[in-house]
Design an enzyme around this catalytic site. Structure first.
Site, PDB file in Angstrom:
ATOM      1  N   PRO A 155       0.824  -1.214   0.000  1.00 55.40           N
ATOM      2  CA  PRO A 155       0.000   0.000   0.000  1.00 55.40           C
ATOM      3  C   PRO A 155       0.853   1.258   0.000  1.00 55.40           C
ATOM      4  O   PRO A 155       1.893   1.330   0.656  1.00 55.40           O
ATOM      5  CB  PRO A 155      -0.791  -0.124   1.309  1.00 55.40           C
ATOM      6  CG  PRO A 155      -0.815  -1.591   1.604  1.00 55.40           C
ATOM      7  CD  PRO A 155       0.500  -2.108   1.118  1.00 55.40           C
ATOM      8  N   GLU A 156       0.417   2.241  -0.778  1.00 51.17           N
ATOM      9  CA  GLU A 156       1.124   3.514  -0.850  1.00 51.17           C
ATOM     10  C   GLU A 156       0.314   4.570  -0.094  1.00 51.17           C
ATOM     11  O   GLU A 156      -0.685   4.257   0.562  1.00 51.17           O
ATOM     12  CB  GLU A 156       1.344   3.893  -2.314  1.00 51.17           C
ATOM     13  CG  GLU A 156       2.148   2.847  -3.086  1.00 51.17           C
ATOM     14  CD  GLU A 156       2.373   3.215  -4.548  1.00 51.17           C
ATOM     15  OE1 GLU A 156       2.422   4.427  -4.860  1.00 51.17           O
ATOM     16  OE2 GLU A 156       2.485   2.298  -5.378  1.00 51.17           O
TER      17      GLU A 156
END
Length: 291
Positions: free
Chosen positions: A2-3
């Site tokens: 996840p960013e």
């Protein structure tokens, strides 16, 4: 992994259930995450009030009444599930965690307001640790991070100065967490496309010899901010493991212009999206309009 948009989406989903509430009960079912959860973890959290739930890069930070900060990272496959008073929250039931996933529920927070927050992580690359607030600036996981891309301080001058003299590719430079925090492969590809800049371009070319920004730096900063705002509004991108706190999928993957679109026509010209490998990661771009 996840960013920034995915982590911010999770933060916004958890905040109403956690902020202002106390940890009524903390249950650690598996301490073997990326780093072992401390033996006194439950004791230090018990009864503490969450004064605020923030984010730094790809980390969630719960500011506690004890003076500690609960630092949490989703890792590669981590997600939080939120139930209110034992019931599933509103949302599409197709995306809720099912019973077969319970074996990957490693940490459970039961909040005083009736919410149950469960951290599920099949690969166990996520992490949780308590850090005294006064030592947060010294925390090894945070101290080397660059500026927040959505912060007011992040501008063309700052990015140009960070890239000045760098012989590495622009894609590699902007992906470096020391240059700008929270960006990853997906959003760097998308931002470079919006700015019409080649990922292969040398990073130093967005600055002059004195380190001052040129038009490329300004275009890239504008594109980074725009793509992150758009992704957060869409709830992030769900490619494999990302879920919002209510269990539903993010939607931004339907808006990718270049990422994972190898061989497809460019949305803005007659070129075709190409895939190359840079620093071990796939890069997607249009060779015709990204220079």
């Amino acid at each position: 992994m996840p960013e920034l948009p995915e982590v911010e989406t999770v933060r916004r989903g958890l905040a109403p259930a956690m902020e202002g509430a106390r940890f009524a009960k903390v249950e650690v079912r598996h301490r073997g995450l990326r780093w072992p959860i401390a033996k006194d973890f439950e004791k230090r959290l018990q009864g503490q009030k969450v004064e605020g739930l923030g984010r730094r890069a790809k980390y969630l930070l719960a500011d506690l009444s004890s003076g500690d900060v609960l630092l949490m990272h989703l890792g590669m496959s981590g997600s939080f599930r939120l139930r209110q008073n034992g019931r599933q929250p509103l949302g599409d039931p197709r995306y809720f965690a099912t019973a077969k996933d319970d074996k990957h529920d490693h940490v459970v927070f039961r909040m005083s307001g009736g919410a149950t927050v469960t951290f599920n992580d099949p690969r166990r690359f996520g992490s949780m640790k308590l850090v005294p607030r006064g030592k947060l600036d010294e925390e090894p996981l945070l101290r080397a991070l660059g500026p927040e891309p959505l912060g007011n301080a992040f501008d063309a001058a700052m990015l140009a100065q960070a890239c000045a003299g760098k012989k590495t590719s622009l894609k590699a430079a902007v992906s470096d967490q020391r240059v700008v925090a929270g960006l990853g492969n997906i959003y760097v590809c998308e931002a470079l496309f919006r700015a019409r800049l080649s990922p292969k371009r040398q990073a130093s070319t967005i600055a002059d010899r004195a380190g001052k920004p040129n038009a490329r730096a300004a275009a890239l900063v504008e594109a980074i901010k725009a793509v992150l705002h758009d992704a957060i509004k869409a709830g992030g991108s769900s490619l494999r493991d990302h879920r919002r706190a209510d269990g539903s999928l993010g939607d931004f993957q339907h808006n990718f212009q270049v990422y994972d679109r190898e061989g497809e026509p460019c949305p803005h010209c007659k070129g075709k999206i190409k895939r190359i490998v840079q620093t071990g990661r796939s890069t997607f771009y249009c060779p015709k309009c990204q220079k």
